[in-house]
Design a protein around this motif. Structure first.
Motif, PDB file in Angstrom:
ATOM      1  N   SER A 117       0.797  -1.330   0.341  1.00  0.00           N
ATOM      2  CA  SER A 117       0.009   0.080  -0.034  1.00  0.00           C
ATOM      3  C   SER A 117       0.837   1.203  -0.013  1.00  0.00           C
ATOM      4  N   ARG A 118       0.364   2.294  -0.512  1.00  0.00           N
ATOM      5  CA  ARG A 118       1.000   3.682  -0.549  1.00  0.00           C
ATOM      6  C   ARG A 118       0.816   4.345   0.744  1.00  0.00           C
ATOM      7  N   ILE A 119       1.948   4.896   1.153  1.00  0.00           N
ATOM      8  CA  ILE A 119       1.987   5.700   2.309  1.00  0.00           C
ATOM      9  C   ILE A 119       2.333   7.423   2.003  1.00  0.00           C
ATOM     10  N   PRO A 120       1.159   7.947   1.968  1.00  0.00           N
ATOM     11  CA  PRO A 120       1.468   9.670   1.789  1.00  0.00           C
ATOM     12  C   PRO A 120       2.489  10.275   2.794  1.00  0.00           C
ATOM     13  N   THR A 121       3.310  10.961   2.178  1.00  0.00           N
ATOM     14  CA  THR A 121       4.196  11.577   2.858  1.00  0.00           C
ATOM     15  C   THR A 121       3.994  13.323   2.617  1.00  0.00           C
ATOM     16  N   PHE A 122       4.846  13.950   3.461  1.00  0.00           N
ATOM     17  CA  PHE A 122       4.595  15.516   3.629  1.00  0.00           C
ATOM     18  C   PHE A 122       5.958  16.179   3.379  1.00  0.00           C
ATOM     19  N   GLY A 123       6.886  15.797   2.474  1.00  0.00           N
ATOM     20  CA  GLY A 123       8.101  16.269   2.085  1.00  0.00           C
ATOM     21  C   GLY A 123       9.144  15.700   3.084  1.00  0.00           C
ATOM     22  N   LYS A 124      10.396  16.560   3.397  1.00  0.00           N
ATOM     23  CA  LYS A 124      11.420  16.283   4.037  1.00  0.00           C
ATOM     24  C   LYS A 124      11.846  17.533   4.961  1.00  0.00           C
ATOM     25  N   TRP A 125      12.378  16.974   6.122  1.00  0.00           N
ATOM     26  CA  TRP A 125      12.944  17.975   7.089  1.00  0.00           C
ATOM     27  C   TRP A 125      14.559  17.506   7.303  1.00  0.00           C
ATOM     28  N   ARG A 126      15.413  18.537   7.231  1.00  0.00           N
ATOM     29  CA  ARG A 126      16.856  18.217   7.595  1.00  0.00           C
ATOM     30  C   ARG A 126      16.900  18.777   8.865  1.00  0.00           C
ATOM     31  N   ILE A 127      17.496  18.033  10.132  1.00  0.00           N
ATOM     32  CA  ILE A 127      17.586  18.416  11.345  1.00  0.00           C
ATOM     33  C   ILE A 127      18.812  17.551  11.875  1.00  0.00           C
ATOM     34  N   PRO A 128      19.432  18.664  12.875  1.00  0.00           N
ATOM     35  CA  PRO A 128      20.496  18.423  13.512  1.00  0.00           C
ATOM     36  C   PRO A 128      20.178  17.510  14.526  1.00  0.00           C
ATOM     37  N   LEU A 129      21.131  16.376  14.912  1.00  0.00           N
ATOM     38  CA  LEU A 129      20.921  15.557  16.025  1.00  0.00           C
ATOM     39  C   LEU A 129      22.225  15.321  16.785  1.00  0.00           C
ATOM     40  N   CYS A 130      22.073  15.111  17.977  1.00  0.00           N
ATOM     41  CA  CYS A 130      23.083  14.756  19.024  1.00  0.00           C
ATOM     42  C   CYS A 130      22.598  13.547  20.047  1.00  0.00           C
ATOM     43  N   PHE A 131      23.642  12.510  19.842  1.00  0.00           N
ATOM     44  CA  PHE A 131      23.521  11.383  20.697  1.00  0.00           C
ATOM     45  C   PHE A 131      24.862  11.155  21.326  1.00  0.00           C
ATOM     46  N   ASN A 132      24.759  11.096  22.671  1.00  0.00           N
ATOM     47  CA  ASN A 132      26.177  10.953  23.414  1.00  0.00           C
ATOM     48  C   ASN A 132      26.941  11.765  22.880  1.00  0.00           C
ATOM     49  N   ARG A 133      27.005  12.825  22.729  1.00  0.00           N
ATOM     50  CA  ARG A 133      27.949  14.215  22.233  1.00  0.00           C
ATOM     51  C   ARG A 133      28.267  14.014  20.676  1.00  0.00           C
ATOM     52  N   TRP A 134      27.808  12.937  20.091  1.00  0.00           N
ATOM     53  CA  TRP A 134      28.188  12.858  18.719  1.00  0.00           C
ATOM     54  C   TRP A 134      27.082  13.655  17.617  1.00  0.00           C
ATOM     55  N   HIS A 135      27.506  14.334  16.873  1.00  0.00           N
ATOM     56  CA  HIS A 135      26.605  15.327  16.092  1.00  0.00           C
ATOM     57  C   HIS A 135      26.439  14.982  14.707  1.00  0.00           C
TER      58      HIS A 135
END
Length: 128
Positions: free
Chosen positions: A65-83
C-alpha cells in the motif's frame, strides 16, 4: 588485525517497549525508535505540514500500500555528544524513527549485549 573499540551512542530501552530500542536526541529531547527494518528515517507530521498538504513522494508499505508523505525535514541530532544532520521523511507516524538509511550512512550497528534476550542493546559506531 583486531577491530578497535566501538563507541556507544547511548541507546536505551524505552518505557514499556517490549524490546524496542530508543535513542534520545540531546538537542530536541525526542526519543527516536531505532528500526533496522525501515528503509528511511521518519519524523511525525506537524500541524503546519498537514495544512500545506501531501507534497512528498509516497512510500510503499511492506504489504504494497501507498504511504503519503509531507516532504522532508533536515534536522541536527546529538546522541551522546556525537553530532549528525539528517534528512527525514515526514509522514503520519506517531513517533520519530531512525531507519536503515541513517544507520548505514553513519556506519552504526544495533547490537544485543545480553545473552538472555532483549535486556540490553547498544547502538555502536563501526570502526572503518
Amino acid at each position: 588485525m583486531e577491530p578497535g573499540p566501538r563507541k556507544s551512542l547511548g541507546a536505551v530501552m524505552g518505557p514499556h517497549t517490549n524490546c524496542l530500542l530508543f535513542i534520545q536526541d540531546a538537542l530536541s529531547g525526542r526519543l527516536f525508535l531505532c528500526d533496522t527494518g525501515a528503509q528511511v528515517s521518519i519524523l511525525p507530521v506537524t500541524a503546519v505540514d498537514m495544512q500545506v498538504g501531501q507534497r512528498g513522494t509516497a512510500l510503499e508499505a511492506a504489504k504494497g500500500s501507498r504511504i503519503p508523505t509531507f516532504g522532508k525535514w533536515r534536522i541536527p541530532l546529538c546522541f551522546n555528544r556525537w553530532h549528525f544532520f539528517w534528512d527525514f521523511v515526514v509522514d503520519k507516524m506517531e513517533r520519530p524513527l531512525l531507519g536503515a538509511d541513517f544507520l548505514c550512512s553513519y556506519s552504526l550497528l544495533v547490537e544485543e549485549l545480553s545473552a538472555c534476550g532483549c535486556n540490553q542493546f547498544c547502538l555502536s559506531a563501526l570502526q572503518t
